[in-house]
Each structure stands twice: as structure tokens, then as C-alpha cells.
Motif scaffolding. Structure first.
Motif, PDB file in Angstrom:
ATOM      1  N   ASP A   1       0.786  -1.234   0.088  1.00 13.89           N
ATOM      2  CA  ASP A   1      -0.003   0.077   0.164  1.00 13.89           C
ATOM      3  C   ASP A   1       0.839   1.281   0.003  1.00 13.89           C
ATOM      4  OD1 ASP A   1      -2.311   1.521  -0.093  1.00 13.89           O
ATOM      5  OD2 ASP A   1      -3.110   0.868   1.781  1.00 13.89           O
ATOM      6  N   ASP A   2       0.292   2.393  -0.604  1.00 16.32           N
ATOM      7  CA  ASP A   2       0.991   3.612  -0.350  1.00 16.32           C
ATOM      8  C   ASP A   2       2.221   3.593  -1.018  1.00 16.32           C
ATOM      9  OD1 ASP A   2      -1.318   4.405   0.929  1.00 16.32           O
ATOM     10  OD2 ASP A   2      -0.322   4.690   2.687  1.00 16.32           O
TER      11      ASP A   2
ATOM     12  N   LYS B   1       0.424  -0.786  -4.926  1.00 11.64           N
ATOM     13  CA  LYS B   1      -0.591   0.104  -4.917  1.00 11.64           C
ATOM     14  C   LYS B   1      -0.078   1.472  -4.999  1.00 11.64           C
ATOM     15  CE  LYS B   1      -5.019   0.720  -3.087  1.00 11.64           C
ATOM     16  NZ  LYS B   1      -6.194   0.114  -2.131  1.00 11.64           N
TER      17      LYS B   1
ATOM     18  N   GLU C   1      -4.550   4.301  -6.764  1.00 11.61           N
ATOM     19  CA  GLU C   1      -5.401   4.619  -5.837  1.00 11.61           C
ATOM     20  C   GLU C   1      -5.733   6.150  -5.955  1.00 11.61           C
ATOM     21  OE1 GLU C   1      -4.516   3.913  -1.862  1.00 11.61           O
ATOM     22  OE2 GLU C   1      -3.326   5.490  -1.825  1.00 11.61           O
TER      23      GLU C   1
HETATM   24 CA    CA Z   1      -3.252   3.412  -0.043  1.00 11.79          CA
END
Ligand code: CA
Ligand code: C2E
Ligand code: CA
Ligand code: CA
Length: 275
Positions: A175-176, A196, A232
Motif C-alpha cells: 500500500d501507498d 498500490k 488509488e
Molecule cells: Ca493506499
């Protein structure tokens, strides 16, 4: 030790006193939140950029406390510092699978955010396995979103757990991606399926700035390592077109759908059109 600090409150200005008091209220509120039924989940669809099909949902936690919706940006941090996140995170995992199960057809995944504190627990892999078995979903229907920084905290230990999870069939997304400082060299030692791309790179990305180059670099890195990439925070048609041109695989964002409670998934435009 608890009493020691009390007298010192007077030394601080009112503002700090207020901040401490608010922090204390958050903490005691969080302790009660599961039992008081104050948490609920919303789900945001993830979409294949080529076909437009919904390929998954990310579960996002909401806390309605004293008629006030407290943002995760505020309470997750407190929950992590107090380790309440371990209990809360488990509740999220269990509830997310339960609520989205009817939508988990084909290769669709339910993506759940995992805090570093959860990952560090020695019983984490086992608890994921139990959740999967109890709800009777395919392990491949579960994706865990783990931030870059979480993985760096305790690299060897994290790497081992990711390997065990992937062995079970569970998918792992970083993530991130791009916001931490992970050395790209270490990425190949990690059992992950997906990167992501953080919203910050998507939001202000046009041909002239470095953000688009970062997205491009992430995509070619992913290609070399055989990973999928999801962007995202996609909000505009322009961003969708840019990502399509760069051959990004998946996207998630308000452009497609805002996060909604499970009961509202069937009413989303993306499903109304198709079914
Ligand atoms: Ca995220
Ligand atoms: P995240 O994992 O990066 O989640 C994406 C955030 O971006 C979510 O905010 C989502 O609602 C928001 N978002 C999605 N699409 C768009 C868009 O097009 N534009 C904009 N401006 N925002 C968009 P949210 O729900 O407030 O969550 C914030 C953060 O809180 C999450 O960031 C995640 O780090 C954390 N969080 C949320 N739920 C959980 C949870 O169950 N467990 C843990 N450990 N953390 C959670
Ligand atoms: Ca996430
Ligand atoms: Ca983010």
C-alpha cells in the motif's frame, strides 16, 4: 506511574491540556467502540482498467462516536499507539470477509488494510487462516494491504510471514507504494502480488512532472517482477486516460465509486450498468 503525570497538567497551557484530554477521550472511546457497535465498514470497488470490470473491494473502517464520524486518519494512529489496533484489525478482517462474501465471485478479492502491529503478532498468519476457514472463502479471494513502512519495520519477520501467507494463497499488496523509502532491491525478496500507487502520485500527475515518471517507473518495475499495479485516488477522466495510456492494470477512486456500506454495493453505477 499513572498518577505521576497528573499534577504536571497544570504546568501546560490550556491547549495542551485540551489536547491531552481529547486524546484520552479518543483512547477510552476506542476501547469501547467494538462492544458499543460504533464501527462499521465501507467498501470501495477496484476496477480493471482494460475491461472496466470490478475486480475487488477495499474495506475501509469508519467510527461513529457520539454522533461524530471520526476519520481513520485520526483514530488509527491512536489505535496503533495503544495496540487496540490488534483487536480492531481482527474485527475488520472478520467483518470485511463476512460482508463482502456474496460479491466474491470469480477472481474478485476483498482487500483489507493491515497495520504493522497486526503483522508483527506471532499469531497473525494463523488468525488469517482461521478467518478464511470460518467464512469458507478461497484464500485467493483475500488480499492484505500492507504499507511499505510496515514491511521495513521488521523486514525478516515480515518477509517470512508474507511468504507463509502467499503459500496459503492469500494475496499481498504493498500500500501507498512510493511514499516509503523501501530499497527496490529488497522488493524481490518479498512475496507480494501487487503494488498500490499512492494517491499523491495520481492526483498531480501530468506529462510534465515527475509524478508521472514515478508511476511509469513503478509499472516497469512491476513488469520486471511480475506484479500487478493498482492506482488509488483516481478522480478524473484525465487520470483514467493517463493511466490507461501507461498500461496501468487497475484503479480505485471516486471517479469510479466512493466507498459504500455493503448493502449499497448492488446500487453502484458500475453494477447497475453491467447486470
Ligand atoms: Ca493506499
Ligand atoms: P488508504 O489505505 O491509503 O486508503 C485510501 C483512502 O483514500 C481512503 O481514505 C479512501 O476513502 C480514500 N479515497 C479513495 N478514493 C479516493 C479518491 O478518489 N479521492 C480521495 N481524495 N480519496 C480517496 P479513508 O477511508 O479515510 O482511510 C484513510 C486511511 O486510514 C487509509 O488509507 C488507511 O491507511 C487507514 N485505514 C482505513 N481503514 C483501515 C483499517 O481497517 N485498518 C487499518 N489498519 N487502517 C485503515
Ligand atoms: Ca489501503
Ligand atoms: Ca494512501
Amino acid at each position: 506511574a499513572k498518577d505521576e503525570g497528573k499534577g504536571q497538567f497544570h504546568l501546560y497551557s490550556d491547549d495542551i491540556g485540551e489536547a491531552l484530554e481529547q486524546r484520552y477521550r479518543l483512547e477510552s472511546g476506542l476501547k469501547q467502540a467494538i462492544v458499543a457497535n460504533e464501527f462499521y465498514l465501507v467498501f470501495q470497488p477496484q476496477v480493471d482498467l482494460k475491461t472496466g470490470e470490478v475486480i475487488g473491494f477495499e474495506a475501509l473502517l469508519r467510527w461513529l462516536h457520539d454522533d461524530e464520524l471520526i476519520p481513520p486518519g485520526v483514530f488509527i494512529e491512536v489505535a496503533e499507539e495503544t495496540r487496540l489496533i490488534e483487536t480492531i484489525g481482527h474485527w475488520v478482517l472478520d467483518r470485511a470477509i463476512q460482508e463482502v462474501k456474496p460479491w466474491l465471485i470469480g477472481d474478485r478479492v476483498i482487500a483489507v488494510n493491515i497495520s504493522p502491529k497486526q503483522l508483527q503478532r506471532s499469531d497473525f498468519v494463523r488468525s488469517v487462516q482461521i478467518a478464511i476457514e470460518q467464512h469458507g472463502i478461497k484464500p485467493t479471494s483475500l488480499e492484505l494491504e500492507i504499507t511499505e513502512t510496515a514491511l521495513l519495520t521488521d523486514f525478516e519477520n515480515s518477509a517470512q510471514k508474507l511468504a507463509a501467507l502467499q503459500e496459503m494463497g492469500v494475496k499481498i499488496a504493498i500500500d501507498d507504494f512510493g511514499t516509503g523509502y523501501s530499497s527496490l532491491g529488497r522488493l524481490k525478496d518479498l512475496h507480494v502480488d501487487k503494488l498500490k500507487i499512492d494517491r499523491s502520485f495520481v492526483v498531480s500527475s501530468d506529462a510534465r512532472n515527475t509524478n508521472q515518471k514515478i508511476i511509469q517507473a513503478t509499472l516497469s518495475l512491476a513488469e520486471n517482477l511480475g506484479l500487478r499495479v493498482i492506482a488509488e485516488g483516481v478522480e478524473t477522466q484525465e487520470q483514467v486516460e493517463m493511466l490507461q495510456q501507461m498500461h496501468c492494470h487497475q484503479m480505485q477512486g471516486y471517479y469510479f465509486a466512493k466507498p459504500v456500506p455493503a448493502a449499497e454495493i448492488s446500487g453502484l453505477d458500475c453494477f447497475a450498468e453491467k447486470q
